[in-house]
Design a protein around this motif. Structure first.
Motif, PDB file in Angstrom:
ATOM      1  N   TYR A 181       7.085   9.895   5.014  1.00  0.00           N
ATOM      2  CA  TYR A 181       6.807   8.929   3.942  1.00  0.00           C
ATOM      3  C   TYR A 181       7.428   7.575   4.243  1.00  0.00           C
ATOM      4  O   TYR A 181       6.790   6.526   4.076  1.00  0.00           O
ATOM      5  N   ALA A 232      -3.905  17.406  -1.735  1.00  0.00           N
ATOM      6  CA  ALA A 232      -3.333  16.415  -0.817  1.00  0.00           C
ATOM      7  C   ALA A 232      -2.037  16.949  -0.248  1.00  0.00           C
ATOM      8  O   ALA A 232      -1.551  18.022  -0.614  1.00  0.00           O
ATOM      9  N   LYS A 270      -2.316  -0.697   0.191  1.00  0.00           N
ATOM     10  CA  LYS A 270      -3.442   0.166   0.529  1.00  0.00           C
ATOM     11  C   LYS A 270      -4.353   0.454  -0.652  1.00  0.00           C
ATOM     12  O   LYS A 270      -5.439   0.997  -0.491  1.00  0.00           O
ATOM     13  N   GLU A 310       2.372   7.634   3.553  1.00  0.00           N
ATOM     14  CA  GLU A 310       1.288   8.566   3.260  1.00  0.00           C
ATOM     15  C   GLU A 310       1.816   9.970   3.006  1.00  0.00           C
ATOM     16  O   GLU A 310       2.857  10.359   3.546  1.00  0.00           O
ATOM     17  N   LEU A 362       4.597  14.023  -1.185  1.00  0.00           N
ATOM     18  CA  LEU A 362       5.463  12.856  -1.097  1.00  0.00           C
ATOM     19  C   LEU A 362       6.785  13.180  -1.788  1.00  0.00           C
ATOM     20  O   LEU A 362       6.820  14.018  -2.700  1.00  0.00           O
ATOM     21  N   THR A 387       5.216   6.028   7.118  1.00  0.00           N
ATOM     22  CA  THR A 387       3.791   5.714   6.917  1.00  0.00           C
ATOM     23  C   THR A 387       3.416   5.409   5.479  1.00  0.00           C
ATOM     24  O   THR A 387       2.396   4.773   5.225  1.00  0.00           O
TER      25      THR A 387
END
Length: 348
Positions: free
Chosen positions: A20, A65, A251, A25, A68, A23
């Motif tokens: 995390y 997903a 993003k 992500e 995080l 990136t």
């Protein structure tokens, strides 16, 4: 309990956080299984991730997903697992040279502005500096009228530093009153700190109020008060540099909204000053993550802060970095710590 996590759980959690921070992500079980130092199947990794989620350390931002870290998870990582690096000799020399160059024959504010700009550039976040009341040894003070009811106070320290403050002037103030106020203070200030002078003035004015007429007394009091922080010496001047850095690499629209909220927070100087003032409660660097503070709870931002001290080791301000919660803490912590030491040496 968080401290009871076994080695496997800690390693998986650490990899989730590091991914995390690198990136921004989410990372899934299949990718984690590839990079772990121990042999685990994606199914085994998913079981550990489920335990970590129940512990409140990670979460899933979307259905199906990856995961995080939560703010609680980031706090656990910073407190228990973070391996703080150190600055190289060249990095230390560069920081010291830049800050020192800004202070050569210039004002304290120019030193602090350069420190804020430097932290912004090194961190790719926003650099912040909060100055406290001036405790340098004084050499000279001067009052200059710039408008009928506005004046400038120029304070010169024995170390050559110069500070300027705007003050309100009483209506109908005669020009001679500014000269008289300056003469009155200059007879007292040389070789003393501002705190010393204020204490002496309070005593003298209580005993000799007839020495100055009411208008001149108002100028004297307002001039010194312009350096005094509200609330018994709290910091008063905020410098923020590099806000545009916070707009890079966005993003999604929700990230843009996060940064918009952060910009609104930065405009609320009073609240920010109260928050940053917490950093002078102890020694060393302090880290505030996301929802841990009410000011930045909506914008999902973190702060890495350190107090800086004068020659007598009194806290005279705070500096640091504001950025997303995925700041590179291992690099930024020593950078903020060293910059605070350089600034303290320079202004002390």
């Amino acid at each position: 309990m968080l401290r009871d996590l076994d080695e496997r759980s800690r390693e998986i959690f650490k990899r989730i956080v590091e991914s995390y921070l690198d990136t921004g992500e989410p990372v899934g079980s299949r990718n984690l299984a590839r990079i772990l130092p121990m042999a685990l199947s994606p199914a085994s990794v998913r079981n550990v991730m489920a335990d970590l989620e129940r512990a409140g350390l990670i979460f899933s931002p979307h259905t199906s997903a990856g995961r995080l870290p939560t703010d609680r998870g980031l706090r656990f990582f910073v407190d228990a697992l973070l391996e703080v690096g150190d600055l190289t000799r060249d990095e230390r020399s560069s920081i010291e040279a830049q800050v020192r160059a800004a202070g050569s024959g210039k004002s304290i504010e120019s030193v602090l502005t350069e420190a804020s700009q430097l932290l912004s550039g090194l961190s790719r976040g926003a650099g912040v500096v909060l100055t406290s009341k001036t405790d340098m040894l004084l050499k000279h003070i001067e009052f200059v009228r710039i408008e009928p009811t506005r004046g400038l106070v120029v304070l010169v320290g024995e170390n050559g530093m110069v500070e300027n403050r705007l003050i309100d002037l009483p209506a109908g103030l005669p020009p001679a009153a500014l000269v008289e106020a300056g003469n009155y203070l200059n007879a007292l200030i040389r070789g003393r700190t501002l705190a010393d002078v204020r204490g002496e003035l309070e005593r003298r004015m209580a005993e000799q109020r007839a020495e100055l007429d009411a208008l001149t007394q108002a100028v004297v009091e307002d001039g010194l008060a312009s350096w005094s922080a509200a609330g018994g010496g709290r910091p008063e001047t905020l410098i923020v540099r590099g806000r545009a850095n916070l707009l890079e690499d966005l993003k999604a629209l929700d990230e843009l909204e996060r940064v918009r909220l952060l910009f609104e927070d930065l405009e609320t100087n009073k609240d920010l000053i109260q928050l940053l003032g917490l950093a002078d409660a102890g020694d060393g660097v302090r880290i505030f993550i996301g929802s841990e503070n009410k000011l930045f709870s909506m914008s999902g931002s973190s702060l890495v802060l350190s107090p800086y001290r004068d020659a007598e080791q009194r806290v005279v301000g705070v500096l640091g970095v504001i950025g997303p919660t995925r700041l590179n803490y291992a690099r930024i912590v020593p950078m903020v710590d060293y910059t605070a030491k350089v600034v303290g040496r320079l202004i002390g």
